[in-house]
Design a protein around this motif. Structure first.
Motif, PDB file in Angstrom:
ATOM      1  N   LYS A 372     -23.632  13.539 -30.913  1.00 51.32           N
ATOM      2  CA  LYS A 372     -22.360  12.971 -30.473  1.00 51.32           C
ATOM      3  C   LYS A 372     -22.567  12.010 -29.303  1.00 51.32           C
ATOM      4  CE  LYS A 372     -17.781  14.319 -28.820  1.00 51.32           C
ATOM      5  NZ  LYS A 372     -16.912  15.473 -28.453  1.00 51.32           N
ATOM      6  N   GLU A 373     -23.440  12.412 -28.344  1.00 53.40           N
ATOM      7  CA  GLU A 373     -23.715  11.530 -27.207  1.00 53.40           C
ATOM      8  C   GLU A 373     -24.402  10.249 -27.656  1.00 53.40           C
ATOM      9  OE1 GLU A 373     -25.994  13.880 -24.570  1.00 53.40           O
ATOM     10  OE2 GLU A 373     -24.296  15.105 -23.855  1.00 53.40           O
ATOM     11  N   ALA A 374     -25.357  10.365 -28.616  1.00 51.78           N
ATOM     12  CA  ALA A 374     -26.026   9.156 -29.123  1.00 51.78           C
ATOM     13  C   ALA A 374     -25.029   8.244 -29.829  1.00 51.78           C
ATOM     14  CB  ALA A 374     -27.156   9.555 -30.079  1.00 51.78           C
ATOM     15  N   LEU A 375     -24.131   8.873 -30.612  1.00 53.53           N
ATOM     16  CA  LEU A 375     -23.121   8.056 -31.296  1.00 53.53           C
ATOM     17  C   LEU A 375     -22.190   7.383 -30.295  1.00 53.53           C
ATOM     18  CD1 LEU A 375     -21.829   7.185 -33.969  1.00 53.53           C
ATOM     19  CD2 LEU A 375     -20.468   9.293 -33.921  1.00 53.53           C
ATOM     20  N   GLU A 376     -21.814   8.121 -29.234  1.00 55.96           N
ATOM     21  CA  GLU A 376     -20.960   7.530 -28.208  1.00 55.96           C
ATOM     22  C   GLU A 376     -21.675   6.396 -27.480  1.00 55.96           C
ATOM     23  OE1 GLU A 376     -19.845  10.729 -25.730  1.00 55.96           O
ATOM     24  OE2 GLU A 376     -18.314  11.538 -27.102  1.00 55.96           O
ATOM     25  N   ARG A 377     -22.977   6.590 -27.203  1.00 58.35           N
ATOM     26  CA  ARG A 377     -23.723   5.506 -26.557  1.00 58.35           C
ATOM     27  C   ARG A 377     -23.813   4.282 -27.462  1.00 58.35           C
ATOM     28  NH1 ARG A 377     -27.118   9.824 -24.873  1.00 58.35           N
ATOM     29  NH2 ARG A 377     -28.542   9.359 -26.612  1.00 58.35           N
ATOM     30  N   GLU A 378     -24.039   4.511 -28.766  1.00 50.69           N
ATOM     31  CA  GLU A 378     -24.125   3.388 -29.696  1.00 50.69           C
ATOM     32  C   GLU A 378     -22.780   2.670 -29.803  1.00 50.69           C
ATOM     33  OE1 GLU A 378     -25.966   0.741 -32.186  1.00 50.69           O
ATOM     34  OE2 GLU A 378     -26.848   2.342 -30.950  1.00 50.69           O
ATOM     35  N   GLU A 379     -21.703   3.476 -29.867  1.00 51.38           N
ATOM     36  CA  GLU A 379     -20.378   2.844 -29.926  1.00 51.38           C
ATOM     37  C   GLU A 379     -20.084   2.083 -28.634  1.00 51.38           C
ATOM     38  OE1 GLU A 379     -17.694   5.982 -30.674  1.00 51.38           O
ATOM     39  OE2 GLU A 379     -18.186   6.171 -32.827  1.00 51.38           O
ATOM     40  N   ALA A 380     -20.473   2.635 -27.486  1.00 57.58           N
ATOM     41  CA  ALA A 380     -20.259   1.938 -26.219  1.00 57.58           C
ATOM     42  C   ALA A 380     -21.078   0.649 -26.159  1.00 57.58           C
ATOM     43  CB  ALA A 380     -20.622   2.854 -25.054  1.00 57.58           C
ATOM     44  N   LYS A 381     -22.317   0.745 -26.709  1.00 58.99           N
ATOM     45  CA  LYS A 381     -23.167  -0.459 -26.716  1.00 58.99           C
ATOM     46  C   LYS A 381     -22.561  -1.546 -27.594  1.00 58.99           C
ATOM     47  CE  LYS A 381     -27.973  -1.796 -27.496  1.00 58.99           C
ATOM     48  NZ  LYS A 381     -29.329  -1.309 -27.934  1.00 58.99           N
ATOM     49  N   GLN A 382     -22.094  -1.135 -28.785  1.00 58.85           N
ATOM     50  CA  GLN A 382     -21.464  -2.127 -29.670  1.00 58.85           C
ATOM     51  C   GLN A 382     -20.178  -2.675 -29.057  1.00 58.85           C
ATOM     52  OE1 GLN A 382     -20.939  -0.201 -33.433  1.00 58.85           O
ATOM     53  NE2 GLN A 382     -23.149   0.012 -33.849  1.00 58.85           N
ATOM     54  N   ARG A 383     -19.415  -1.785 -28.427  1.00 55.23           N
ATOM     55  CA  ARG A 383     -18.186  -2.239 -27.794  1.00 55.23           C
ATOM     56  C   ARG A 383     -18.480  -3.212 -26.649  1.00 55.23           C
ATOM     57  NH1 ARG A 383     -16.242   2.292 -27.658  1.00 55.23           N
ATOM     58  NH2 ARG A 383     -16.902   2.942 -25.566  1.00 55.23           N
ATOM     59  N   TYR A 384     -19.534  -2.919 -25.889  1.00 53.17           N
ATOM     60  CA  TYR A 384     -19.896  -3.824 -24.793  1.00 53.17           C
ATOM     61  C   TYR A 384     -20.369  -5.171 -25.331  1.00 53.17           C
ATOM     62  CZ  TYR A 384     -22.307  -5.659 -20.698  1.00 53.17           C
ATOM     63  OH  TYR A 384     -22.724  -6.466 -19.667  1.00 53.17           O
TER      64      TYR A 384
END
Length: 509
Positions: A372-384
């Motif tokens: 979940k944390e990796a997915l959140e980091r990936e989503e945050a990276k894509q969002r950024y």
């Protein structure tokens, strides 16, 4: 049979008191105690005897118990001296049930004064209380008065002491009573090796029942003529002492003075008609699984050889049944131990399974949390990345164009990008240093030609991931210091774009 679910509140006050007295002695549950008391017509003595000796078949119980002096005895027995049960075989010797006597010292018996007499004598009690406190105060203020009064009333005190001795001894609890008897016995007949039980009759009775031993009860009276000769010639005879102390005989010796309340109640319960008296009590499984019976009686003076012979014959007769009971209890205890070991092993196995399940669950939760944390980091990276691309388009649209050749107050800057590409750009001399940074940030967007018009991304805080540095001498032109390009760089300058990262920042520091 009574309803086992009877409500205690439906019982009368007398029945509740009887129930409380019964449960205090037997510690039996209420659902079993109430039906037994109802079958015994709420006679607590009969109910306690049936609880400890095993409940016999339904017998007619008299509606009212025979009158007895509760200040002197509380005999917990049921039908002593009655005919033997019909279920017993005629070939078996008659075994008289042994009572379990719970003594009630005279000091604990309280008589309630009627309410009318209490009202009448209330003024006298008040006057007596005031006078006693006044005399106590005078005795404290004048210490010689009690001594003078003592000399004057010495004869009365001696007379009262003699009267009290004649009436009876001071009641004590069972353990203290046993200790007093042993002390008086040794003072009268000297030290001996008789293993007297230092406790009450009920405790000795329960111990013999629990450990399947013989309980030898000896009742004496100092006022009896044969007491001294019986003790010296029989009870203290070497063969009798050796027989009682022999471990294989398993004898618990309890003795008492019938002048004591407990011993008197025991003598009444054992139907003692002649002193000195001895009775051998043992567990009798042939009568009941929980019954204790009197297997031998020795009344009056008895020679030591005859005394030992009677005890040995009674022990030999009951040893076989006791051995069977011991074997049964040992087998039950072994079965209980095996069951406990199995239960313990099962509990350990269950605990291990629970621990493995807990570890497996924690591991699954940890993996799910990491995913979940990796997915959140990936989503945050894509969002950024999406917000950065939108910000670049928005900032590129808001950048002013390059000044024309006709304008003279300009600053010429040569920039080498991270891709080793060199770009030369002119800026107005009053342009802020941030505009130079924005040009480098949006260079790729500007190179695409037409820039679509977009809005500034909401909630996005942009930070430049690079810094502009002059090669020689090395000088960093950070955007955070502000200022115009002319003030920071001059009329012209050669700058290098250095990408910032965590390792680069640490090295820079």
């Amino acid at each position: 049979m009574a309803d086992t679910g009877v409500d205690i509140a439906q019982l009368t006050a007398e029945q509740q008191a009887t129930l409380e007295q019964y449960t205090a002695v037997t510690n039996q549950e209420l659902k079993d105690a109430v039906p037994l008391l109802e079958r015994c017509r709420w006679n607590v003595q009969i109910a306690i005897a049936r609880f400890f000796d095993g409940e016999p078949p339904e017998d007619p119980i008299p509606s009212a118990p025979p009158p007895q002096d509760i200040r002197r005895q509380e005999v917990l027995l049921n039908g002593f001296g009655a005919a033997p049960r019909s279920s017993l075989s005629g070939r078996r010797p008659r075994v008289e049930p042994a009572p379990r006597v719970v003594p009630q010292p005279e000091g604990q018996v309280s008589t309630q004064v009627p309410f009318v007499f209490a009202i009448i004598f209330a003024p006298l009690n008040l006057i007596y209380s005031l006078l006693s406190k006044s005399f106590r105060l005078f005795g404290y203020l004048f210490p010689f008065l009690p001594r003078v009064w003592g000399r004057l009333t010495a004869s009365n005190i001696n007379t009262a002491s003699v009267r009290r001795t004649t009436a009876g001894r001071r009641p004590l609890n069972p353990r203290d009573t046993a200790a007093r008897f042993i002390r008086e016995f040794q003072e009268e007949y000297g030290s001996n090796t008789l293993p007297f039980y230092e406790g009450g009759y009920a405790q000795a009775f329960d111990l013999a029942k629990k450990e399947l031993k013989y309980l030898l009860v000896v009742l004496l009276s100092p006022e009896h003529d044969d007491t001294s000769s019986f003790i010296k010639d029989t009870l203290l005879a070497p063969e009798v002492v050796a027989f009682i102390n022999h471990k294989e005989n398993n004898i618990i010796l309890w003795a008492g003075n019938v002048q004591d309340a407990e011993a008197y109640q025991v003598s009444t319960g054992l139907n003692c008609t002649k002193l000195p008296f001895a009775a051998l009590i043992v567990h009798t499984p042939q009568v009941s699984s929980t019954a204790m019976g009197i297997v031998s009686r020795i009344a009056g003076p008895t020679p030591p050889n005859q005394f030992v012979t009677k005890l040995r014959q009674a022990i030999r007769t009951n040893n076989e049944s006791l051995d069977r009971t011991r074997a049964q209890r040992a087998e039950q205890q072994a079965t209980r131990n095996i069951r406990q070991a199995q239960d313990s092993a099962y509990e350990r196995s269950l605990a291990q399974d629970r621990e493995r399940a807990r570890i497996k669950k924690e591991e699954a939760e940890r993996k799910a949390r990491e995913e979940k944390e990796a997915l959140e980091r990936e989503e945050a990276k894509q969002r950024y990345a999406a917000n950065l691309a939108q910000w670049r388009k928005w900032r590129a649209k808001s950048l002013p164009g390059e000044p024309g050749p006709e304008e003279k107050d300009v600053v010429r800057v040569s920039i080498r990008l991270p891709s080793s590409e060199r770009v030369v750009r002119r800026f107005k001399e009053d342009a802020e240093i941030e505009e130079l940074y924005a040009f480098v940030e949006c260079f790729d967007v500007l190179g695409e030609g037409v820039v679509e018009e977009v809005e500034e991304p909401k909630g996005f805080e942009h930070s430049y991931g690079f810094q502009l540095v002059s090669p020689m001498p090395r000088e960093v032109f950070g955007v955070e210091k502000g200022g115009t390009i002319r003030e920071r760089i001059g009329r012209s300058g050669n700058l290098i774009v250095e990408t910032l990262d965590e390792e680069g920042e640490e090295d820079e520091d």
